[in-house]
Design a protein around this motif. Structure first.
Motif, PDB file in Angstrom:
ATOM      1  N   THR A 186       0.864  -1.192  -0.094  1.00 44.72           N
ATOM      2  CA  THR A 186      -0.059   0.117  -0.091  1.00 44.72           C
ATOM      3  C   THR A 186       0.869   1.272   0.035  1.00 44.72           C
ATOM      4  O   THR A 186       1.642   1.607   0.840  1.00 44.72           O
ATOM      5  CB  THR A 186      -0.827  -0.013   1.089  1.00 44.72           C
ATOM      6  OG1 THR A 186      -1.762  -1.234   1.062  1.00 44.72           O
ATOM      7  CG2 THR A 186      -1.826   1.275   1.229  1.00 44.72           C
ATOM      8  N   ASP A 198       2.171   5.004   0.547  1.00 42.45           N
ATOM      9  CA  ASP A 198       2.096   5.959   1.538  1.00 42.45           C
ATOM     10  C   ASP A 198       1.430   5.482   2.652  1.00 42.45           C
ATOM     11  O   ASP A 198       0.537   6.313   3.248  1.00 42.45           O
ATOM     12  CB  ASP A 198       1.535   7.033   0.904  1.00 42.45           C
ATOM     13  CG  ASP A 198       2.273   7.713  -0.230  1.00 42.45           C
ATOM     14  OD1 ASP A 198       3.635   7.578   0.089  1.00 42.45           O
ATOM     15  OD2 ASP A 198       1.515   8.234  -1.404  1.00 42.45           O
ATOM     16  N   ILE A 199       1.472   4.181   3.191  1.00 43.80           N
ATOM     17  CA  ILE A 199       0.742   3.586   4.340  1.00 43.80           C
ATOM     18  C   ILE A 199       1.226   4.151   5.479  1.00 43.80           C
ATOM     19  O   ILE A 199       2.669   4.574   5.767  1.00 43.80           O
ATOM     20  CB  ILE A 199       0.743   2.210   4.535  1.00 43.80           C
ATOM     21  CG1 ILE A 199      -0.118   1.676   5.537  1.00 43.80           C
ATOM     22  CG2 ILE A 199       2.114   1.691   4.871  1.00 43.80           C
ATOM     23  CD1 ILE A 199      -0.487   0.331   5.633  1.00 43.80           C
ATOM     24  N   LYS A 200       0.450   4.872   6.529  1.00 45.83           N
ATOM     25  CA  LYS A 200       0.846   5.557   7.744  1.00 45.83           C
ATOM     26  C   LYS A 200       1.628   4.473   8.576  1.00 45.83           C
ATOM     27  O   LYS A 200       0.935   3.280   8.882  1.00 45.83           O
ATOM     28  CB  LYS A 200      -0.271   6.184   8.204  1.00 45.83           C
ATOM     29  CG  LYS A 200      -0.700   7.354   7.603  1.00 45.83           C
ATOM     30  CD  LYS A 200      -1.765   8.282   8.115  1.00 45.83           C
ATOM     31  CE  LYS A 200      -1.784   9.332   7.411  1.00 45.83           C
ATOM     32  NZ  LYS A 200      -3.160  10.219   7.661  1.00 45.83           N
ATOM     33  N   PRO A 201       2.738   4.669   9.525  1.00 43.10           N
ATOM     34  CA  PRO A 201       2.992   3.640  10.281  1.00 43.10           C
ATOM     35  C   PRO A 201       2.145   3.184  11.290  1.00 43.10           C
ATOM     36  O   PRO A 201       2.265   1.992  11.708  1.00 43.10           O
ATOM     37  CB  PRO A 201       4.196   4.566  11.103  1.00 43.10           C
ATOM     38  CG  PRO A 201       4.727   5.727  10.169  1.00 43.10           C
ATOM     39  CD  PRO A 201       3.343   5.719   9.192  1.00 43.10           C
ATOM     40  N   GLU A 202       1.111   3.909  11.861  1.00 42.48           N
ATOM     41  CA  GLU A 202       0.041   3.394  12.746  1.00 42.48           C
ATOM     42  C   GLU A 202      -0.587   2.380  12.076  1.00 42.48           C
ATOM     43  O   GLU A 202      -1.019   1.367  12.504  1.00 42.48           O
ATOM     44  CB  GLU A 202      -1.046   4.480  13.287  1.00 42.48           C
ATOM     45  CG  GLU A 202      -0.095   5.747  13.869  1.00 42.48           C
ATOM     46  CD  GLU A 202       0.038   6.754  12.786  1.00 42.48           C
ATOM     47  OE1 GLU A 202      -0.627   7.212  11.784  1.00 42.48           O
ATOM     48  OE2 GLU A 202       1.347   7.214  12.790  1.00 42.48           O
ATOM     49  N   LYS A 203      -0.946   2.626  10.916  1.00 41.69           N
ATOM     50  CA  LYS A 203      -1.884   1.687   9.904  1.00 41.69           C
ATOM     51  C   LYS A 203      -1.168   0.476   9.931  1.00 41.69           C
ATOM     52  O   LYS A 203      -1.706  -0.854   9.755  1.00 41.69           O
ATOM     53  CB  LYS A 203      -2.319   2.014   8.746  1.00 41.69           C
ATOM     54  CG  LYS A 203      -3.410   2.990   8.987  1.00 41.69           C
ATOM     55  CD  LYS A 203      -4.833   2.280   9.439  1.00 41.69           C
ATOM     56  CE  LYS A 203      -5.993   3.270   9.053  1.00 41.69           C
ATOM     57  NZ  LYS A 203      -7.245   2.482   9.793  1.00 41.69           N
ATOM     58  N   TYR A 204       0.168   0.605   9.405  1.00 42.85           N
ATOM     59  CA  TYR A 204       1.308  -0.463   9.074  1.00 42.85           C
ATOM     60  C   TYR A 204       1.049  -1.510  10.461  1.00 42.85           C
ATOM     61  O   TYR A 204       0.799  -2.770  10.224  1.00 42.85           O
ATOM     62  CB  TYR A 204       2.469  -0.130   8.702  1.00 42.85           C
ATOM     63  CG  TYR A 204       3.376  -1.149   8.589  1.00 42.85           C
ATOM     64  CD1 TYR A 204       3.360  -1.792   7.360  1.00 42.85           C
ATOM     65  CD2 TYR A 204       4.399  -1.522   9.491  1.00 42.85           C
ATOM     66  CE1 TYR A 204       4.375  -2.852   7.182  1.00 42.85           C
ATOM     67  CE2 TYR A 204       5.235  -2.586   9.213  1.00 42.85           C
ATOM     68  CZ  TYR A 204       5.199  -3.368   7.965  1.00 42.85           C
ATOM     69  OH  TYR A 204       6.161  -4.259   7.892  1.00 42.85           O
ATOM     70  N   GLN A 205       1.420  -0.915  11.600  1.00 38.51           N
ATOM     71  CA  GLN A 205       1.309  -1.726  12.770  1.00 38.51           C
ATOM     72  C   GLN A 205       0.129  -2.248  13.062  1.00 38.51           C
ATOM     73  O   GLN A 205       0.077  -3.349  13.655  1.00 38.51           O
ATOM     74  CB  GLN A 205       1.936  -0.699  14.124  1.00 38.51           C
ATOM     75  CG  GLN A 205       3.351  -0.315  13.682  1.00 38.51           C
ATOM     76  CD  GLN A 205       4.589  -1.630  13.783  1.00 38.51           C
ATOM     77  OE1 GLN A 205       4.200  -2.734  14.458  1.00 38.51           O
ATOM     78  NE2 GLN A 205       5.330  -1.517  12.992  1.00 38.51           N
ATOM     79  N   GLU A 206      -0.943  -1.596  12.910  1.00 41.59           N
ATOM     80  CA  GLU A 206      -2.443  -2.396  13.197  1.00 41.59           C
ATOM     81  C   GLU A 206      -2.643  -3.411  12.279  1.00 41.59           C
ATOM     82  O   GLU A 206      -3.040  -4.360  12.779  1.00 41.59           O
ATOM     83  CB  GLU A 206      -3.409  -1.173  12.726  1.00 41.59           C
ATOM     84  CG  GLU A 206      -3.598  -0.286  13.880  1.00 41.59           C
ATOM     85  CD  GLU A 206      -4.613   1.116  13.331  1.00 41.59           C
ATOM     86  OE1 GLU A 206      -5.481   0.703  12.630  1.00 41.59           O
ATOM     87  OE2 GLU A 206      -4.830   1.848  13.818  1.00 41.59           O
TER      88      GLU A 206
END
Length: 131
Positions: free
Chosen positions: A45, A47-55
Protein backbone atom coordinates in the motif's frame (compact mmCIF):
# COMPACT_ATOMS: atom_id res chain seq x y z
CA UNK A 1 -4.58 -14.37 -7.07
CA UNK A 2 -1.95 -11.78 -6.11
CA UNK A 3 0.79 -13.06 -8.39
CA UNK A 4 -1.57 -13.41 -11.32
CA UNK A 5 -3.48 -10.16 -10.91
CA UNK A 6 -0.91 -7.75 -9.45
CA UNK A 7 -0.68 -5.65 -6.30
CA UNK A 8 -4.08 -4.02 -6.76
CA UNK A 9 -5.79 -7.39 -6.36
CA UNK A 10 -4.38 -8.41 -2.98
CA UNK A 11 -7.71 -7.67 -1.29
CA UNK A 12 -9.36 -10.13 -3.67
CA UNK A 13 -6.86 -12.80 -2.61
CA UNK A 14 -7.68 -12.06 1.01
CA UNK A 15 -11.40 -12.42 0.25
CA UNK A 16 -10.78 -15.87 -1.26
CA UNK A 17 -8.85 -16.98 1.82
CA UNK A 18 -11.64 -15.73 4.09
CA UNK A 19 -14.17 -17.79 2.10
CA UNK A 20 -11.91 -20.84 2.36
CA UNK A 21 -11.53 -20.31 6.12
CA UNK A 22 -15.31 -20.31 6.53
CA UNK A 23 -15.55 -23.54 4.54
CA UNK A 24 -12.86 -25.28 6.59
CA UNK A 25 -13.15 -23.87 10.10
CA UNK A 26 -10.20 -24.92 12.21
CA UNK A 27 -7.71 -25.28 9.35
CA UNK A 28 -4.55 -23.37 10.31
CA UNK A 29 -3.18 -23.55 6.76
CA UNK A 30 -5.90 -21.20 5.52
CA UNK A 31 -5.15 -18.77 8.35
CA UNK A 32 -1.48 -18.85 7.40
CA UNK A 33 -2.26 -17.97 3.77
CA UNK A 34 -4.81 -15.35 4.78
CA UNK A 35 -2.16 -13.72 6.97
CA UNK A 36 0.19 -13.66 4.01
CA UNK A 37 -2.48 -12.01 1.84
CA UNK A 38 -3.06 -9.43 4.58
CA UNK A 39 0.65 -8.69 4.67
CA UNK A 40 0.72 -8.16 0.92
CA UNK A 41 -2.12 -5.71 1.40
CA UNK A 42 -0.20 -3.55 3.86
CA UNK A 43 3.28 -4.05 2.41
CA UNK A 44 2.28 -2.83 -1.04
CA UNK A 45 0.00 0.00 0.00
CA UNK A 46 1.68 3.20 -1.11
CA UNK A 47 2.11 5.85 1.56
CA UNK A 48 0.71 3.70 4.37
CA UNK A 49 0.96 5.47 7.71
CA UNK A 50 3.14 3.75 10.34
CA UNK A 51 0.16 3.40 12.70
CA UNK A 52 -1.90 1.62 10.02
CA UNK A 53 1.05 -0.62 9.18
CA UNK A 54 1.45 -1.62 12.84
CA UNK A 55 -2.32 -2.20 13.15
CA UNK A 56 -2.10 -4.52 10.15
CA UNK A 57 0.84 -6.38 11.69
CA UNK A 58 -1.14 -6.78 14.94
CA UNK A 59 -4.07 -8.31 13.01
CA UNK A 60 -1.70 -10.72 11.28
CA UNK A 61 -0.14 -11.72 14.60
CA UNK A 62 -3.60 -12.50 16.04
CA UNK A 63 -4.41 -14.68 13.01
CA UNK A 64 -1.10 -16.51 13.25
CA UNK A 65 -1.56 -17.03 17.00
CA UNK A 66 -4.95 -18.61 16.21
CA UNK A 67 -3.29 -20.79 13.55
CA UNK A 68 -0.68 -21.75 16.14
CA UNK A 69 -3.41 -22.86 18.56
CA UNK A 70 -5.08 -24.90 15.84
CA UNK A 71 -1.87 -26.53 14.62
CA UNK A 72 -1.33 -28.81 17.61
CA UNK A 73 -1.63 -32.51 16.89
CA UNK A 74 -0.49 -34.72 14.05
CA UNK A 75 -2.76 -33.33 11.34
CA UNK A 76 -0.83 -30.11 10.83
CA UNK A 77 2.65 -31.05 12.05
CA UNK A 78 4.19 -30.14 8.68
CA UNK A 79 2.51 -26.72 8.71
CA UNK A 80 3.34 -25.75 12.28
CA UNK A 81 7.01 -24.83 11.67
CA UNK A 82 5.92 -22.38 8.97
CA UNK A 83 3.27 -20.87 11.22
CA UNK A 84 5.82 -20.39 13.99
CA UNK A 85 8.44 -19.00 11.63
CA UNK A 86 6.12 -16.40 10.15
CA UNK A 87 4.67 -15.57 13.56
CA UNK A 88 8.20 -14.83 14.78
CA UNK A 89 8.85 -12.68 11.71
CA UNK A 90 5.76 -10.59 12.40
CA UNK A 91 6.64 -10.23 16.06
CA UNK A 92 9.95 -8.82 14.87
CA UNK A 93 8.12 -6.38 12.61
CA UNK A 94 6.21 -5.21 15.68
CA UNK A 95 9.54 -4.76 17.52
CA UNK A 96 8.91 -7.67 19.93
CA UNK A 97 12.25 -9.46 19.64
CA UNK A 98 11.87 -11.46 22.86
CA UNK A 99 8.57 -12.99 21.72
CA UNK A 100 10.08 -13.71 18.31
CA UNK A 101 13.08 -15.46 19.89
CA UNK A 102 10.85 -17.66 22.08
CA UNK A 103 8.75 -18.68 19.08
CA UNK A 104 11.83 -19.50 16.99
CA UNK A 105 13.16 -21.61 19.86
CA UNK A 106 9.82 -23.45 19.97
CA UNK A 107 10.08 -23.96 16.23
CA UNK A 108 13.48 -25.60 16.65
CA UNK A 109 12.13 -28.08 19.22
CA UNK A 110 9.62 -29.60 16.82
CA UNK A 111 10.18 -33.24 16.00
CA UNK A 112 9.50 -33.25 12.24
CA UNK A 113 12.57 -32.54 10.16
CA UNK A 114 11.14 -29.58 8.30
CA UNK A 115 13.28 -27.56 5.88
CA UNK A 116 13.20 -24.65 8.34
CA UNK A 117 14.58 -26.81 11.15
CA UNK A 118 17.26 -28.33 8.93
CA UNK A 119 18.40 -24.90 7.73
CA UNK A 120 18.43 -23.55 11.28
CA UNK A 121 20.53 -26.49 12.46
CA UNK A 122 22.97 -26.11 9.56
CA UNK A 123 23.52 -22.44 10.28
CA UNK A 124 24.14 -23.19 13.95
CA UNK A 125 22.49 -19.95 14.99
CA UNK A 126 19.40 -17.86 14.58
CA UNK A 127 19.99 -14.34 13.35
CA UNK A 128 17.44 -11.77 14.48
CA UNK A 129 17.26 -8.41 12.78
CA UNK A 130 15.00 -5.54 13.81
CA UNK A 131 14.86 -4.11 10.28
Amino acid sequence: AYAKEGPGQNLKASEYFKKAIHLAVGNPEFLLWDSYADYLGIAFTPDIKPEKYQEGIAVIIRKLEKARELSYGDTYKKTKPYILYFLACFYLKSKEAFAAKQILEECLTLKPESKIKILAKKSGRISISME
